[in-house]
Design a protein around this motif. Structure first.
Motif, PDB file in Angstrom:
ATOM      1  N   SER A  47       0.415   2.226   0.880  1.00 33.59           N
ATOM      2  CA  SER A  47       1.358   1.042   0.940  1.00 33.59           C
ATOM      3  C   SER A  47       0.478   0.434   0.103  1.00 33.59           C
ATOM      4  O   SER A  47      -0.900   0.373  -0.031  1.00 33.59           O
ATOM      5  CB  SER A  47       0.875   0.695   2.496  1.00 33.59           C
ATOM      6  N   ASP A  86       5.099   3.083  -1.598  1.00 32.24           N
ATOM      7  CA  ASP A  86       5.983   1.877  -0.737  1.00 32.24           C
ATOM      8  C   ASP A  86       4.887   0.634  -1.648  1.00 32.24           C
ATOM      9  O   ASP A  86       4.190  -0.014  -0.361  1.00 32.24           O
ATOM     10  CB  ASP A  86       5.829   1.937   0.637  1.00 32.24           C
ATOM     11  N   GLU A 110      -0.592  -8.082   5.298  1.00 35.05           N
ATOM     12  CA  GLU A 110       0.138  -6.991   3.392  1.00 35.05           C
ATOM     13  C   GLU A 110      -1.557  -6.191   2.672  1.00 35.05           C
ATOM     14  O   GLU A 110      -1.696  -5.224   2.562  1.00 35.05           O
ATOM     15  CB  GLU A 110       0.962  -7.808   2.972  1.00 35.05           C
ATOM     16  N   ALA A 114      -3.424  -2.562   2.983  1.00 40.42           N
ATOM     17  CA  ALA A 114      -3.099  -1.442   2.373  1.00 40.42           C
ATOM     18  C   ALA A 114      -3.486  -0.357   1.846  1.00 40.42           C
ATOM     19  O   ALA A 114      -4.738  -1.118   1.491  1.00 40.42           O
ATOM     20  CB  ALA A 114      -2.828  -2.592   0.579  1.00 40.42           C
TER      21      ALA A 114
END
Length: 298
Positions: A47, A86, A110, A114
């Protein structure tokens, strides 16, 4: 690839102002690129969380975006490491460093979750400061703008240090000079704009990469990617590119790179070349070189 961008006043990544569809200053960035998602590769899920201005957004005109360095970098990292990346990008064209800091806070979950955090910032701050100097020839205002920018940059460093996962990879970049040849021909009295801005740009780039390193982050060299010649097919950067005189510091339209062993340049501004026709934002080739600077970090 440079310091102030606003969401509806897109400029750079690095100089013009568009409100709605009216161009007020052809050197400022324009609206047209923002949040995006990008997935690439197969293998171990990764991520990525990205923040920035119109450079990361891939700005190429009003309501236009092209693939940016962040996505090219994701491609190469995924291929090399067997990752399924992603990438959730939260850039906004025209944003300044403090606005990018706000975006990070707005999407803090986020950032926290990550595996990779990347950001680009500072281009619009530089460009706005440059515009102020061009209209006033007041170096005190320019120096104050740089001081204010450093404080905003430090906020980002502190936020990412506090909120990114302990095992996250964190990467940022310094800012390139989009149109040094134009500034070489502009003067305040007998002093060229280039001779004023060039050392400030190098100082800013040093500050960005030094503070990033002190925080345990890595910093991609977009200045060398966009403004320095390669001197051989091994992609060695001209060691005199960043000397104090600036005489070997190249405009993106005149920089030489080796492609397939052949010395190559991109003298026409375009969406596919090193720099776009606005003389501010990278074209596809420029984005790939900036991505390469990120990939070179390992």
């Amino acid at each position: 690839m440079v310091f102030v961008w606003r969401r509806w006043i897109c400029l750079l990544g690095v100089l013009s102002i568009v409100v709605a569809v009216s161009v007020v200053n052809p050197e400022t960035a324009h609206a047209g690129a923002g949040d995006f998602s990008y997935s690439t590769g197969t293998g171990s899920p990764q991520s990525w969380s990205g923040f920035g201005d119109s450079i990361m957004a891939g700005y190429c005109g009003l309501f236009c975006s092209i693939k940016s360095y962040a996505s090219y970098y994701a491609d190469s990292a995924a291929a090399e490491n067997d990752w399924a990346v992603d990438l959730q990008g939260r850039p906004q064209s025209g944003e300044t460093t403090i606005q990018i800091y706000d975006e990070m806070n707005n999407h803090i979950s986020e950032l926290r979750n990550a595996n990779m955090v990347i950001w680009s910032a500072g281009g619009n701050d530089f460009l706005n400061a440059r515009d102020v100097f061009a209209s006033s020839c007041d170096e005190n205002q320019l120096n104050q703008a740089m001081t204010d920018w450093r404080a905003d940059w430090d906020l980002i460093i502190s936020l990412v240090s506090a909120e990114a996962a302990a095992d996250a990879i964190v990467r940022t970049m310094n800012i390139y000079y989009p149109d040094p040849d134009q500034d070489r021909g502009k003067f305040c009295g007998a002093t060229s704009h280039f001779s004023v801005f060039y050392p400030l740009l190098l100082d800013a780039g040093s500050y960005m990469c030094t503070t990033a390193a002190l925080a345990g982050f890595q910093c991609a060299d977009s200045i060398s990617a966009m403004n320095c010649d390669e001197i051989d097919a091994a992609h060695s950067i001209d060691p005199s590119c960043l000397d104090p005189s600036g005489s070997n510091f190249r405009d993106p339209l005149s920089v030489t790179k080796y492609v397939g062993g052949v010395a190559t340049s991109w003298p026409s501004p375009s969406n596919s070349g090193m720099i776009q026709s606005d003389r501010t934002h990278p074209g596809a080739t420029g984005h790939q070189y900036i991505a390469g600077a990120h990939h070179a970090l390992g």
